[in-house]
Design a protein around this motif. Structure first.
Motif, PDB file in Angstrom:
ATOM      1  N   ILE A  11      -0.546   0.643  10.966  1.00 21.46           N
ATOM      2  CA  ILE A  11      -1.956   0.824  10.196  1.00 21.46           C
ATOM      3  C   ILE A  11      -1.672   1.697   9.021  1.00 21.46           C
ATOM      4  CG2 ILE A  11      -4.251   2.028  10.327  1.00 21.46           C
ATOM      5  CD1 ILE A  11      -4.292   1.485  13.171  1.00 21.46           C
ATOM      6  N   LEU A  12      -0.695   2.385   9.051  1.00 22.65           N
ATOM      7  CA  LEU A  12      -0.490   3.436   7.842  1.00 22.65           C
ATOM      8  C   LEU A  12       0.317   2.504   6.816  1.00 22.65           C
ATOM      9  CD1 LEU A  12       0.290   7.023   9.347  1.00 22.65           C
ATOM     10  CD2 LEU A  12      -1.896   5.883   8.419  1.00 22.65           C
ATOM     11  N   GLY A  13       1.373   1.900   7.261  1.00 23.18           N
ATOM     12  CA  GLY A  13       2.035   0.927   6.604  1.00 23.18           C
ATOM     13  C   GLY A  13       1.056  -0.111   5.830  1.00 23.18           C
ATOM     14  N   ALA A  14       0.001  -0.895   6.546  1.00 19.46           N
ATOM     15  CA  ALA A  14      -0.744  -1.795   5.872  1.00 19.46           C
ATOM     16  C   ALA A  14      -1.630  -1.125   4.790  1.00 19.46           C
ATOM     17  CB  ALA A  14      -1.612  -2.429   6.905  1.00 19.46           C
ATOM     18  N   LEU A  15      -1.977   0.050   5.118  1.00 20.97           N
ATOM     19  CA  LEU A  15      -2.536   1.037   4.231  1.00 20.97           C
ATOM     20  C   LEU A  15      -2.326   1.498   3.025  1.00 20.97           C
ATOM     21  CD1 LEU A  15      -4.989   3.220   6.668  1.00 20.97           C
ATOM     22  CD2 LEU A  15      -5.716   1.093   5.359  1.00 20.97           C
ATOM     23  N   GLY A  52     -10.628   7.802   0.826  1.00 22.53           N
ATOM     24  CA  GLY A  52      -9.973   6.981   1.864  1.00 22.53           C
ATOM     25  C   GLY A  52     -10.481   7.523   3.045  1.00 22.53           C
ATOM     26  N   VAL A  53     -10.551   8.908   3.323  1.00 20.99           N
ATOM     27  CA  VAL A  53     -10.729   9.601   4.701  1.00 20.99           C
ATOM     28  C   VAL A  53     -12.240   9.093   5.072  1.00 20.99           C
ATOM     29  CG1 VAL A  53     -11.371  11.552   5.820  1.00 20.99           C
ATOM     30  CG2 VAL A  53      -9.133  11.530   4.327  1.00 20.99           C
ATOM     31  N   ALA A  54     -12.964   9.110   4.071  1.00 16.54           N
ATOM     32  CA  ALA A  54     -14.636   8.941   4.457  1.00 16.54           C
ATOM     33  C   ALA A  54     -14.616   7.220   4.737  1.00 16.54           C
ATOM     34  CB  ALA A  54     -15.333   8.786   2.782  1.00 16.54           C
ATOM     35  N   ILE A 149      -4.830   9.304  18.645  1.00 10.52           N
ATOM     36  CA  ILE A 149      -4.726   8.318  17.800  1.00 10.52           C
ATOM     37  C   ILE A 149      -5.903   8.202  16.777  1.00 10.52           C
ATOM     38  CG2 ILE A 149      -5.393   6.221  18.545  1.00 10.52           C
ATOM     39  CD1 ILE A 149      -3.106   4.889  17.349  1.00 10.52           C
ATOM     40  N   LEU A 150      -7.066   8.554  17.202  1.00  9.12           N
ATOM     41  CA  LEU A 150      -8.529   8.442  16.401  1.00  9.12           C
ATOM     42  C   LEU A 150      -8.533   9.823  15.657  1.00  9.12           C
ATOM     43  CD1 LEU A 150     -10.874   6.954  19.250  1.00  9.12           C
ATOM     44  CD2 LEU A 150      -9.596   5.773  17.358  1.00  9.12           C
ATOM     45  N   LEU A 151      -8.098  10.808  16.287  1.00  8.72           N
ATOM     46  CA  LEU A 151      -7.822  11.886  15.755  1.00  8.72           C
ATOM     47  C   LEU A 151      -6.926  12.068  14.474  1.00  8.72           C
ATOM     48  CD1 LEU A 151      -8.559  14.489  18.585  1.00  8.72           C
ATOM     49  CD2 LEU A 151     -10.166  14.021  16.795  1.00  8.72           C
ATOM     50  N   ALA A 152      -6.078  11.262  14.711  1.00 12.24           N
ATOM     51  CA  ALA A 152      -4.719  11.270  13.810  1.00 12.24           C
ATOM     52  C   ALA A 152      -4.831  10.809  12.662  1.00 12.24           C
ATOM     53  CB  ALA A 152      -3.466  11.147  14.369  1.00 12.24           C
ATOM     54  N   LEU A 153      -5.834   9.545  12.827  1.00  7.67           N
ATOM     55  CA  LEU A 153      -5.983   8.569  11.585  1.00  7.67           C
ATOM     56  C   LEU A 153      -6.514   9.163  10.272  1.00  7.67           C
ATOM     57  CD1 LEU A 153      -6.758   5.067  13.405  1.00  7.67           C
ATOM     58  CD2 LEU A 153      -5.098   5.583  11.580  1.00  7.67           C
ATOM     59  N   PRO A 154      -7.671   9.791  10.527  1.00  4.86           N
ATOM     60  CA  PRO A 154      -8.448  10.489   9.261  1.00  4.86           C
ATOM     61  C   PRO A 154      -7.253  11.343   8.294  1.00  4.86           C
ATOM     62  CG  PRO A 154     -10.014  10.339  10.896  1.00  4.86           C
ATOM     63  CD  PRO A 154      -8.604   9.918  11.512  1.00  4.86           C
ATOM     64  N   ALA A 156      -4.043  11.347   8.413  1.00  6.64           N
ATOM     65  CA  ALA A 156      -3.085  10.425   8.101  1.00  6.64           C
ATOM     66  C   ALA A 156      -3.288   9.459   6.888  1.00  6.64           C
ATOM     67  CB  ALA A 156      -2.594   9.492   9.505  1.00  6.64           C
ATOM     68  N   VAL A 157      -4.308   8.989   6.794  1.00  7.65           N
ATOM     69  CA  VAL A 157      -4.997   8.110   5.719  1.00  7.65           C
ATOM     70  C   VAL A 157      -5.050   9.054   4.399  1.00  7.65           C
ATOM     71  CG1 VAL A 157      -6.868   7.109   4.818  1.00  7.65           C
ATOM     72  CG2 VAL A 157      -6.461   6.521   7.161  1.00  7.65           C
ATOM     73  N   PHE A 158      -5.646  10.371   4.679  1.00  9.36           N
ATOM     74  CA  PHE A 158      -5.358  11.186   3.445  1.00  9.36           C
ATOM     75  C   PHE A 158      -4.313  11.261   2.939  1.00  9.36           C
ATOM     76  CE2 PHE A 158      -5.133  15.752   1.704  1.00  9.36           C
ATOM     77  CZ  PHE A 158      -6.035  15.345   1.011  1.00  9.36           C
ATOM     78  N   LEU A 159      -3.123  11.742   3.786  1.00  7.17           N
ATOM     79  CA  LEU A 159      -1.740  11.934   3.144  1.00  7.17           C
ATOM     80  C   LEU A 159      -1.373  10.619   2.527  1.00  7.17           C
ATOM     81  CD1 LEU A 159       0.035  13.746   6.167  1.00  7.17           C
ATOM     82  CD2 LEU A 159      -0.698  14.645   4.217  1.00  7.17           C
ATOM     83  N   VAL A 160      -1.501   9.449   3.124  1.00  5.97           N
ATOM     84  CA  VAL A 160      -0.999   8.018   2.513  1.00  5.97           C
ATOM     85  C   VAL A 160      -1.711   7.928   1.225  1.00  5.97           C
ATOM     86  CG1 VAL A 160      -1.328   5.697   2.531  1.00  5.97           C
ATOM     87  CG2 VAL A 160      -0.450   6.961   4.591  1.00  5.97           C
ATOM     88  N   GLU A 161      -3.304   7.961   1.258  1.00  8.07           N
ATOM     89  CA  GLU A 161      -3.764   7.850  -0.123  1.00  8.07           C
ATOM     90  C   GLU A 161      -3.563   8.976  -1.005  1.00  8.07           C
ATOM     91  OE1 GLU A 161      -5.836   5.400  -1.140  1.00  8.07           O
ATOM     92  OE2 GLU A 161      -6.293   4.357   0.661  1.00  8.07           O
TER      93      GLU A 161
END
Length: 211
Positions: A11-15, A52-54, A149-154, A156-161
């Motif tokens: 998921i993080l790779g795709a984002l 992105g987190v939103a 994983i649901l808690l880690a996604l937001p 993680a998305v913040f770090l990627v963006e």
């Protein structure tokens, strides 16, 4: 490798691929970094990350399904986001020919907060992004994902963006890019305005199409 960990990395790779693809967000952060300061560019990057987190949170909560089902709400959001981008493009275009003085010192707090706000507003101005996030999650998340994983996604998305746009801010705030911008400010600003305005017009036109 554990399946959930692999799903998260996929998921993080795709984002990350989506974030790296050039678009209005890239243009805005790059322009802010070379026209104002590195600090302002990083503030814009922070706004992009929170946007992105939103969207990631909305997708995980399933609110994107509500946007699709309640058609008039989705249309309103698309039109509002499109009009905001067009407004931003017009402002940049009008100021293209105006000379600026790039400050040598750090940006003041007012300018930094403004850059953060514009970055956040630009990121959330396209409600289609929520659907993109939801599509990636639906395709790559396990059917019954563990809570971690649901808690880690937001975050993680913040770090990627934020991480990607911070790289853009640092790169474009260096001396040579800023000097090149000052030499060709009018053309660069008009190109940036055209890219941002084109997305805004596209959003409005998509909303006007019969379903």
């Amino acid at each position: 490798m554990d399946g959930s960990v692999l799903a998260l990395l996929s998921i993080l790779g795709a984002l990350a691929i989506g974030a790296i693809s050039p678009g209005p967000s890239f243009v805005l952060v790059a322009r802010t970094s070379i026209a104002v300061s590195r600090r302002a560019g990083l503030a814009s990057a922070l706004g992009m990350g929170l946007g992105g987190v939103a969207f990631a949170t909305l997708a995980l909560l399933g609110l994107n399904a509500l946007l699709i089902q309640v058609g008039w709400l989705y249309l309103i959001l698309k039109v509002a986001g499109g009009l905001y981008l067009v407004h931003l493009a017009v402002r940049i275009w009008r100021g293209a020919a105006e000379p600026i003085r790039v400050p040598d010192g750090p940006a003041n707090s007012h300018g930094t907060l403004r850059s953060f706000g514009i970055g956040l507003a630009t990121q959330i101005s396209n409600p289609k992004t929520a659907v993109v996030y939801a599509s990636i999650f639906a395709a790559l998340l396990p059917v019954s994902p563990p809570a971690w994983i649901l808690l880690a996604l937001p975050p993680a998305v913040f770090l990627v963006e934020t991480g990607w746009y911070a790289i853009v801010a640092v790169a474009f705030s260096a001396g040579r890019p800023r000097a090149a911008y000052l030499r060709s400010k009018a053309w660069i600003d008009r190109l940036a305005a055209s890219v941002i305005g084109a997305l805004g017009i596209r959003l409005v036109m998509d909303a006007a199409k019969p379903s």
